[in-house]
Design a protein around this motif. Structure first.
Motif, PDB file in Angstrom:
ATOM      1  N   PRO A 214       8.381  -7.895  13.635  1.00  0.00           N
ATOM      2  CA  PRO A 214       7.629  -7.448  14.822  1.00  0.00           C
ATOM      3  C   PRO A 214       6.294  -6.775  14.463  1.00  0.00           C
ATOM      4  O   PRO A 214       5.302  -6.963  15.176  1.00  0.00           O
ATOM      5  CB  PRO A 214       8.591  -6.458  15.496  1.00  0.00           C
ATOM      6  CG  PRO A 214       9.949  -6.921  15.079  1.00  0.00           C
ATOM      7  CD  PRO A 214       9.769  -7.394  13.663  1.00  0.00           C
ATOM      8  N   SER A 215       6.255  -6.030  13.363  1.00  0.00           N
ATOM      9  CA  SER A 215       4.994  -5.402  12.940  1.00  0.00           C
ATOM     10  C   SER A 215       3.978  -6.465  12.512  1.00  0.00           C
ATOM     11  O   SER A 215       2.777  -6.329  12.768  1.00  0.00           O
ATOM     12  CB  SER A 215       5.247  -4.426  11.791  1.00  0.00           C
ATOM     13  OG  SER A 215       6.067  -3.353  12.204  1.00  0.00           O
TER      14      SER A 215
ATOM     15  N   LEU B  86       3.822  -9.481  13.730  1.00  0.00           N
ATOM     16  CA  LEU B  86       3.347 -10.098  14.972  1.00  0.00           C
ATOM     17  C   LEU B  86       2.329  -9.204  15.679  1.00  0.00           C
ATOM     18  O   LEU B  86       1.306  -9.693  16.186  1.00  0.00           O
ATOM     19  CB  LEU B  86       4.530 -10.388  15.900  1.00  0.00           C
ATOM     20  CG  LEU B  86       5.456 -11.526  15.478  1.00  0.00           C
ATOM     21  CD1 LEU B  86       6.673 -11.597  16.394  1.00  0.00           C
ATOM     22  CD2 LEU B  86       4.707 -12.851  15.504  1.00  0.00           C
ATOM     23  N   ARG B  87       2.583  -7.901  15.698  1.00  0.00           N
ATOM     24  CA  ARG B  87       1.627  -6.990  16.336  1.00  0.00           C
ATOM     25  C   ARG B  87       0.307  -6.966  15.564  1.00  0.00           C
ATOM     26  O   ARG B  87      -0.784  -6.949  16.171  1.00  0.00           O
ATOM     27  CB  ARG B  87       2.217  -5.583  16.422  1.00  0.00           C
ATOM     28  CG  ARG B  87       3.299  -5.438  17.479  1.00  0.00           C
ATOM     29  CD  ARG B  87       3.615  -3.974  17.717  1.00  0.00           C
ATOM     30  NE  ARG B  87       4.214  -3.348  16.547  1.00  0.00           N
ATOM     31  CZ  ARG B  87       5.513  -3.283  16.309  1.00  0.00           C
ATOM     32  NH1 ARG B  87       6.365  -3.819  17.186  1.00  0.00           N
ATOM     33  NH2 ARG B  87       5.980  -2.696  15.226  1.00  0.00           N
TER      34      ARG B  87
ATOM     35  N   GLY C 256      -1.520 -10.226  16.285  1.00  0.00           N
ATOM     36  CA  GLY C 256      -2.044 -10.238  17.647  1.00  0.00           C
ATOM     37  C   GLY C 256      -3.282  -9.368  17.787  1.00  0.00           C
ATOM     38  O   GLY C 256      -4.277  -9.776  18.404  1.00  0.00           O
ATOM     39  N   GLY C 257      -3.238  -8.161  17.193  1.00  0.00           N
ATOM     40  CA  GLY C 257      -4.408  -7.297  17.233  1.00  0.00           C
ATOM     41  C   GLY C 257      -5.589  -7.884  16.485  1.00  0.00           C
ATOM     42  O   GLY C 257      -6.747  -7.771  16.925  1.00  0.00           O
TER      43      GLY C 257
ATOM     44  N   THR D 228      -0.765 -16.972  14.539  1.00  0.00           N
ATOM     45  CA  THR D 228      -0.038 -16.052  15.417  1.00  0.00           C
ATOM     46  C   THR D 228       0.914 -16.808  16.331  1.00  0.00           C
ATOM     47  O   THR D 228       2.080 -16.412  16.510  1.00  0.00           O
ATOM     48  CB  THR D 228      -1.034 -15.235  16.264  1.00  0.00           C
ATOM     49  OG1 THR D 228      -1.941 -14.554  15.391  1.00  0.00           O
ATOM     50  CG2 THR D 228      -0.302 -14.219  17.117  1.00  0.00           C
TER      51      THR D 228
ATOM     52  N   THR E  51       5.001 -16.534  16.073  1.00  0.00           N
ATOM     53  CA  THR E  51       5.721 -16.132  17.279  1.00  0.00           C
ATOM     54  C   THR E  51       6.780 -17.159  17.657  1.00  0.00           C
ATOM     55  O   THR E  51       7.927 -16.813  17.990  1.00  0.00           O
ATOM     56  CB  THR E  51       4.736 -15.937  18.445  1.00  0.00           C
ATOM     57  OG1 THR E  51       3.743 -14.978  18.075  1.00  0.00           O
ATOM     58  CG2 THR E  51       5.456 -15.461  19.683  1.00  0.00           C
TER      59      THR E  51
END
Length: 297
Positions: A6-7, A9-10, A13-14, A50, A54
């Motif tokens: 999850p980190s 992916l974040r 995304g950022g 990304t 995902t």
């Protein structure tokens, strides 16, 4: 370093949001240089990465074209892209430096420049990807646990950012020293007045270049120093981003300007400075100095 999926992916995304925001900010002239074209391609690759990560994370137990998808594929994809990004750092700096040099010295026609940048950009991506798969000693690192229990990926950090920044700052320092030493030499008496005015103009170019770059990027330099000194390091998949490329663009322009010092061309408005959305490369010369720096006929 181990980072949770999850980190990852974040972070991706950022990074995509920042990339496209900077592309939009530079939309008027982003395709006028190699770094601009490369920035667009990097934003596209990051977006595809990304979306792929995902999809793999959401459909970890599904199938695609007969291949069972697991979280191992997430880690594998992130490690491969991180290795490609790390391998791209030095080639991008070299090609962008040559591009800026050709722009300032007017060695390449602007009508065909974007075609050359596009071709070199595609060639660079292909060659670096082939290098990672065929010639490098890259070996993926996977945890010896079931794919259902994988929650973290081993991610390589990128030391290339520190290497590139150190090399470019040393080069900038050498260019400044060369310009200062070359202007301190005693010229022949018959050309003393002309040589002294030219030396003064070169010193002003170096001084104004350093002021423009320092005033624009002082906060980023502080942030970069703090990040690079952290013991954790920067994950490889985040190391190559458009914010870093914008900083490289300004730094390379400063290096080339200090090395070439086209004082007479800048004074007459004949020198073309590469596009830069952050630094405003405007040089001020007195009218008397401008007249003295013009070539004698």
């Amino acid at each position: 370093m181990n980072i949770s999926i999850p980190s990852i992916l974040r972070g991706l995304g950022g990074k995509c949001l920042l990339n496209w925001a900077l592309v939009f900010l530079q939309r008027n002239h982003i395709c006028k240089s190699f770094l601009g074209v490369f920035s667009v391609s990097l934003a596209v690759v990051d977006t595809l990465l990304t979306l792929s990560v995902t999809a793999l994370h959401i459909h970890a137990d599904g199938h695609l074209l007969g291949l069972k998808l697991t979280r191992y594929h997430v880690c594998l994809l992130v490690q491969i892209i991180g290795e490609v990004y790390s391998a791209l750092q030095w080639p991008v700096v070299v090609v962008a430096g040559l591009d800026h040099f050709s722009t300032i010295t007017r060695r390449l026609k602007t009508t065909t420049k974007w075609i050359s940048c596009l071709f070199v950009n595609c060639l660079l991506w292909c060659l670096v990807t082939l290098y990672v798969f065929l010639l490098s000693d890259f070996r993926p690192v996977m945890e010896e646990v079931s794919h259902n229990l994988i929650h973290q990926c081993w991610v390589f950090h990128t030391p290339q950012i520190l290497q590139v920044a150190t090399f470019l700052f040393l080069t900038l320092g050498c260019a400044v020293l060369h310009a200062v030493r070359s202007t301190s030499k005693n010229p022949p008496l018959k050309d003393q007045k002309t040589e002294q005015s030219s030396a003064h103009a070169r010193r002003r170019v170096v001084h104004q270049t350093l002021n423009i770059f320092g005033n624009t990027w002082a906060l980023f330099l502080f942030f970069l120093a703090v990040v690079l000194l952290l013991p954790v390091g920067i994950p490889a998949y985040l190391g190559l981003n458009i914010a870093w490329l914008c900083f490289l663009n300004s730094l390379l322009i400063a290096v080339v300007l200090c090395a070439v010092c086209p004082a007479s061309q800048l004074a007459q408005g004949l020198a073309e400075v590469p596009s830069d959305s952050f630094c405003e490369w405007r040089f001020k010369f007195s009218l008397a100095a401008e007249e003295r720096t013009r070539p004698q006929r």
